[in-house]
Design an enzyme around this catalytic site. Structure first.
Site, PDB file in Angstrom:
ATOM      1  N   ALA A   1       8.203  -0.088   6.930  1.00  0.00           N
ATOM      2  CA  ALA A   1       7.455  -1.235   8.059  1.00  0.00           C
ATOM      3  C   ALA A   1       5.992  -1.391   8.230  1.00  0.00           C
ATOM      4  CB  ALA A   1       8.576  -0.594   9.471  1.00  0.00           C
TER       5      ALA A   1
ATOM      6  N   LYS B   1       2.683   3.932   3.723  1.00  0.00           N
ATOM      7  CA  LYS B   1       2.344   3.138   2.748  1.00  0.00           C
ATOM      8  C   LYS B   1       0.928   3.461   2.062  1.00  0.00           C
ATOM      9  CE  LYS B   1       3.785  -0.490   3.818  1.00  0.00           C
ATOM     10  NZ  LYS B   1       4.025  -0.376   6.015  1.00  0.00           N
ATOM     11  N   SER B   2      -0.169   3.134   2.376  1.00  0.00           N
ATOM     12  CA  SER B   2      -1.037   3.592   2.027  1.00  0.00           C
ATOM     13  C   SER B   2      -1.617   4.608   2.067  1.00  0.00           C
ATOM     14  CB  SER B   2      -2.529   2.903   3.533  1.00  0.00           C
ATOM     15  OG  SER B   2      -2.576   1.193   2.823  1.00  0.00           O
TER      16      SER B   2
ATOM     17  N   ASP C   1      -1.721  -1.540  -3.824  1.00  0.00           N
ATOM     18  CA  ASP C   1      -1.332  -1.995  -2.281  1.00  0.00           C
ATOM     19  C   ASP C   1      -0.954  -2.667  -1.441  1.00  0.00           C
ATOM     20  OD1 ASP C   1      -1.072  -0.429   0.399  1.00  0.00           O
ATOM     21  OD2 ASP C   1      -3.211  -0.492   0.834  1.00  0.00           O
ATOM     22  N   GLU C   2      -0.337  -3.123  -0.585  1.00  0.00           N
ATOM     23  CA  GLU C   2       0.085  -4.943   0.600  1.00  0.00           C
ATOM     24  C   GLU C   2       0.043  -5.861  -0.269  1.00  0.00           C
ATOM     25  OE1 GLU C   2       0.029  -4.741   3.266  1.00  0.00           O
ATOM     26  OE2 GLU C   2      -2.092  -3.357   4.027  1.00  0.00           O
TER      27      GLU C   2
ATOM     28  N   ASP D   1      -2.793  -8.201  11.376  1.00  0.00           N
ATOM     29  CA  ASP D   1      -3.913  -7.460  12.854  1.00  0.00           C
ATOM     30  C   ASP D   1      -5.394  -7.013  12.937  1.00  0.00           C
ATOM     31  OD1 ASP D   1      -3.011  -5.465  10.490  1.00  0.00           O
ATOM     32  OD2 ASP D   1      -2.488  -3.895  11.692  1.00  0.00           O
TER      33      ASP D   1
ATOM     34  N   TYR E   1       0.788  -5.254  15.903  1.00  0.00           N
ATOM     35  CA  TYR E   1       2.224  -5.111  15.432  1.00  0.00           C
ATOM     36  C   TYR E   1       2.205  -3.983  15.594  1.00  0.00           C
ATOM     37  CZ  TYR E   1       1.300  -9.162  12.960  1.00  0.00           C
ATOM     38  OH  TYR E   1       0.910 -10.232  11.656  1.00  0.00           O
TER      39      TYR E   1
ATOM     40  N   CYS F   1      13.343  -0.525  15.694  1.00  0.00           N
ATOM     41  CA  CYS F   1      14.516  -1.022  14.905  1.00  0.00           C
ATOM     42  C   CYS F   1      15.112  -1.722  15.347  1.00  0.00           C
ATOM     43  CB  CYS F   1      14.932   1.101  15.825  1.00  0.00           C
ATOM     44  SG  CYS F   1      15.983   0.266  16.893  1.00  0.00           S
TER      45      CYS F   1
HETATM   46 ZN   LIG Z   1      14.202   1.233  18.995  1.00  0.00          ZN
END
Ligand SMILES: [Zn+2]
Length: 204
Positions: free
Chosen positions: A10, A15-16, A93-94, A178, A184, A188
């Site tokens: 997510a 990640k970066s 990336d991305e 963004d 963002y 969950c």
């Molecule tokens: Zn939650």
């Protein structure tokens, strides 16, 4: 045999940061790497920006109609001429913003050129639908690894809620980088459904 790796998660799952760490690990052992990202991501232009504060410029940007294999080969040759060393790994990336065809090229780079490819990206958009690049990478990568982050409630976040001026929205274009108005929040499944009133992918 070189492999294609897809590490997905997510938003805000690091990640970066993970990509920059992987690049560092290669280079620490004397290997050369190439870093790339799709041009559609306007955040930071040519930079890979880690939320921990590390920033690094990519070696090349992938335009929507680029053949990734050709662009990679060109930059591999340039880098080898400069450093005298061949490329040991391509890091992207991305990767969610790649086209399906460009994701196929990443597999070709691994299998035909023999260069390992590490692609990092977001699995699904704010409507819980896979991005084109991520869908293809989930189909073809040799190795899938989920990078995890936590929802505000403490459960594992798997979705990305989009907010505009602080309110969650569930309609709109798939890509809205963004910035000032659009932000963002990784959520969950339970919290996502609470915010959307039960809507997934535009449907009840
Ligand atoms: Zn939650």
């Amino acid at each position: 045999m070189a492999k294609l790796y897809f590490r997905y998660g997510a938003m805000n799952s690091g990640k970066s940061t993970a990509l920059l760490q992987a690049a560092f690990n290669y280079e620490e052992r004397g290997h050369s790497v190439l870093l790339a990202k799709p041009a559609v991501d306007t955040k930071g232009d040519r930079d890979i920006v880690s939320r921990l504060g590390v920033v690094r410029e990519v070696d090349f940007v992938i335009a929507p109609d680029d053949g990734v294999r050709e662009v990679f080969e060109r930059h591999r040759a340039l880098a080898a001429a400069e450093s005298g060393r061949d490329t040991s790994c391509l890091l992207v990336d991305e990767a969610q913003f790649l086209t399906s065809e460009q994701a196929d090229d990443l597999l070709r780079i691994a299998l035909i050129e023999g260069i390992p490819v590490l692609a990092y990206g977001i699995r699904t958009d704010f409507q819980t639908v896979a991005f084109p690049g991520s869908r293809r990478l989930l189909e073809i990568a040799h190795s899938l690894e989920e990078l995890k982050t936590i929802c505000r409630c403490g459960r594992k976040a798997i979705f990305n809620g989009r907010t505009i001026d602080g309110r969650f929205v569930f309609d709109g274009d798939q890509v809205a980088i963004d910035g000032e108005a659009v932000t963002y929040e990784s959520l969950c499944g339970v919290c996502y459904l609470e915010e959307s009133g039960g809507v997934l992918n535009g449907r009840h």
